[in-house]
Design an enzyme around this catalytic site. Structure first.
Site, PDB file in Angstrom:
ATOM      1  N   LEU A 207      41.966  33.522  33.133  1.00 46.02           N
ATOM      2  CA  LEU A 207      40.690  34.369  33.234  1.00 46.02           C
ATOM      3  C   LEU A 207      40.183  33.686  34.563  1.00 46.02           C
ATOM      4  O   LEU A 207      40.144  32.109  35.193  1.00 46.02           O
ATOM      5  CB  LEU A 207      39.882  33.591  31.969  1.00 46.02           C
ATOM      6  CG  LEU A 207      40.345  34.490  30.808  1.00 46.02           C
ATOM      7  CD1 LEU A 207      39.643  32.966  29.910  1.00 46.02           C
ATOM      8  CD2 LEU A 207      39.450  35.468  30.449  1.00 46.02           C
ATOM      9  N   HIS A 208      39.420  34.264  35.065  1.00 45.09           N
ATOM     10  CA  HIS A 208      38.657  33.680  36.565  1.00 45.09           C
ATOM     11  C   HIS A 208      37.684  34.470  36.996  1.00 45.09           C
ATOM     12  O   HIS A 208      36.618  33.784  37.747  1.00 45.09           O
ATOM     13  CB  HIS A 208      39.839  34.147  37.487  1.00 45.09           C
ATOM     14  CG  HIS A 208      39.605  35.006  38.261  1.00 45.09           C
ATOM     15  ND1 HIS A 208      40.475  36.556  37.671  1.00 45.09           N
ATOM     16  CD2 HIS A 208      39.088  35.386  38.957  1.00 45.09           C
ATOM     17  CE1 HIS A 208      40.703  37.069  38.418  1.00 45.09           C
ATOM     18  NE2 HIS A 208      39.765  36.696  39.530  1.00 45.09           N
ATOM     19  N   ARG A 209      37.195  35.580  36.197  1.00 44.69           N
ATOM     20  CA  ARG A 209      36.098  35.507  36.694  1.00 44.69           C
ATOM     21  C   ARG A 209      34.465  35.284  36.619  1.00 44.69           C
ATOM     22  O   ARG A 209      34.554  34.232  35.196  1.00 44.69           O
ATOM     23  CB  ARG A 209      35.920  37.573  36.774  1.00 44.69           C
ATOM     24  CG  ARG A 209      36.716  38.332  36.508  1.00 44.69           C
ATOM     25  CD  ARG A 209      36.697  39.988  36.873  1.00 44.69           C
ATOM     26  NE  ARG A 209      37.763  40.463  37.313  1.00 44.69           N
ATOM     27  CZ  ARG A 209      37.729  40.738  38.526  1.00 44.69           C
ATOM     28  NH1 ARG A 209      36.584  40.780  38.966  1.00 44.69           N
ATOM     29  NH2 ARG A 209      38.570  41.654  39.132  1.00 44.69           N
TER      30      ARG A 209
END
Length: 361
Positions: A207-209
């Site tokens: 997860l990075h957005r």
């Protein structure tokens, strides 16, 4: 002379096979590699280039940090200096990061032709910075190399000349196959190998957005459902720095079934996800790599700019609704992975691009 521009690690995964393809035609093409340093980790830089089998960049622009506007402006100023000093015949950009956009604008202002690899992808979500970068870059590019039929259809609908749009397949898949062939020789040296042996069956999370990790309510909700799913299948979660900062500010602790680890090198991460029961991600590239490798993928977003991974591949877009994530997680574990490899995802895309460039330039 072609300038190849990359600013973030996923860009280099796409640039690496193009470099190898150009090196087969040294009498016809030469290149210089420009790293804008949009994302730069000094400690991991050398090992990363060694893993990908490419030389160090010819230029480091040192343009990391800052807001989107500040970063884009810094890249434009520094890249212009490089272009003026030695004018290339063509700029080749990949993907959809700020470096892609900034260098394309500079080149067009200087009358340098622009080739965009991974052109034509559209999510329809203008809240994504990457969508803005994709649309603007394609609006000024000269040549378009697309990964899937939707990219070609989008570009033609936007009025691009058919003779300048080329369906070539996916260079990231070229790199994936190249690295997978080398993995056995180094797997025993990778920390993820020991973790795989310990867990047996497992899933992988990334997860990075900003839309997810910068929203504390949404992030906590997603983490809670991941924690619940991990009771059925342990999850390994390499935590992006941005995500780590959000988790540190949040009143939530994962159970022992979610294994939080540091961001991994390319080979260590490939070694991890290729044998996972499934991958849960908001990454665009990982949707494609899992499709190419036949690994089930749940995309934790409301849309995808890579529809072929859903239409033909192993990807399912499930959004961030907890009930939806939970039900699809159970469905994947109860069924065997099914999916086809998209057309031209055969490891030869870079060679096709270089052949086109030789003819066009």
């Amino acid at each position: 002379m072609i300038y190849l521009v990359a600013g973030a690690r996923p860009n280099f995964m796409k640039i690496a096979p193009i470099i190898r393809a150009i090196q087969k035609h040294q009498n016809e093409l030469s290149y210089k590699l420009i790293h804008t340093d949009q994302h730069y980790d000094k400690a991991m830089s050398q090992v990363f280039f060694e893993e990908l089998g490419i030389p160090e960049p010819d230029f480091h622009l040192g343009c990391g940090g800052g807001t989107h506007a500040v970063q884009t402006a810094k890249i434009m100023v520094e890249f212009e200096k490089v272009c003026v000093a030695e004018r290339p015949d063509c700029l080749l950009v990949v993907g959809d990061v700020n470096s892609t956009l900034a260098c394309s604008i500079v080149s067009k202002k200087l009358g340098i032709r622009v080739a965009h690899v991974e052109a034509g992808l559209r999510s329809g979500d203008m809240s994504m910075p990457e969508e803005v970068n994709r649309i603007v870059t394609d609006s000024i590019s000269d040549w378009f190399f697309v990964t899937e039929p939707s990219g070609e259809a989008n570009l033609l609908a936007e009025g691009k000349p058919r003779e300048n749009v080329f369906h070539v397949g996916h260079v990231m898949v070229d790199n994936l196959y190249y690295q997978m062939a080398r993995l056995d020789a180094v797997a025993d040296k990778l920390e993820t190998t020991a973790l795989k042996r310990k867990l047996g069956k497992y899933g992988v999370v990334t997860l990075h957005r900003p839309a997810t990790v910068d929203n504390p309510v949404l992030l906590k909700s997603v983490c809670q459902v991941l924690d619940e799913c991990a009771e059925t299948l342990p999850l390994v979660f390499p935590v992006h720095p941005r995500t780590r900062n959000s988790l540190n500010r949040m009143d939530f602790k994962f159970s022992e079934y979610v294994h939080l680890i540091e961001p991994q090198s390319y080979m260590a991460f490939l070694n991890l996800w290729k044998d996972a029961q499934l991958v849960l991600t908001d990454s665009g590239g990982l949707q494609e790599e899992t499709t190419a490798a036949g690994v089930s993928c749940l995309t934790l977003r409301d849309n995808t700019e890579r529809p072929i991974t859903v239409e033909q591949g192993t990807n399912t877009v499930v959004g961030t609704d907890c009930d939806n994530i939970r039900s699809h997680f159970r469905r994947v574990l109860a069924s065997e992975t099914q999916g086809a490899k998209p057309e031209l995802w055969d490891g030869q895309s870079s060679d096709r691009i270089v052949q086109h460039l030789i003819r066009l330039i």
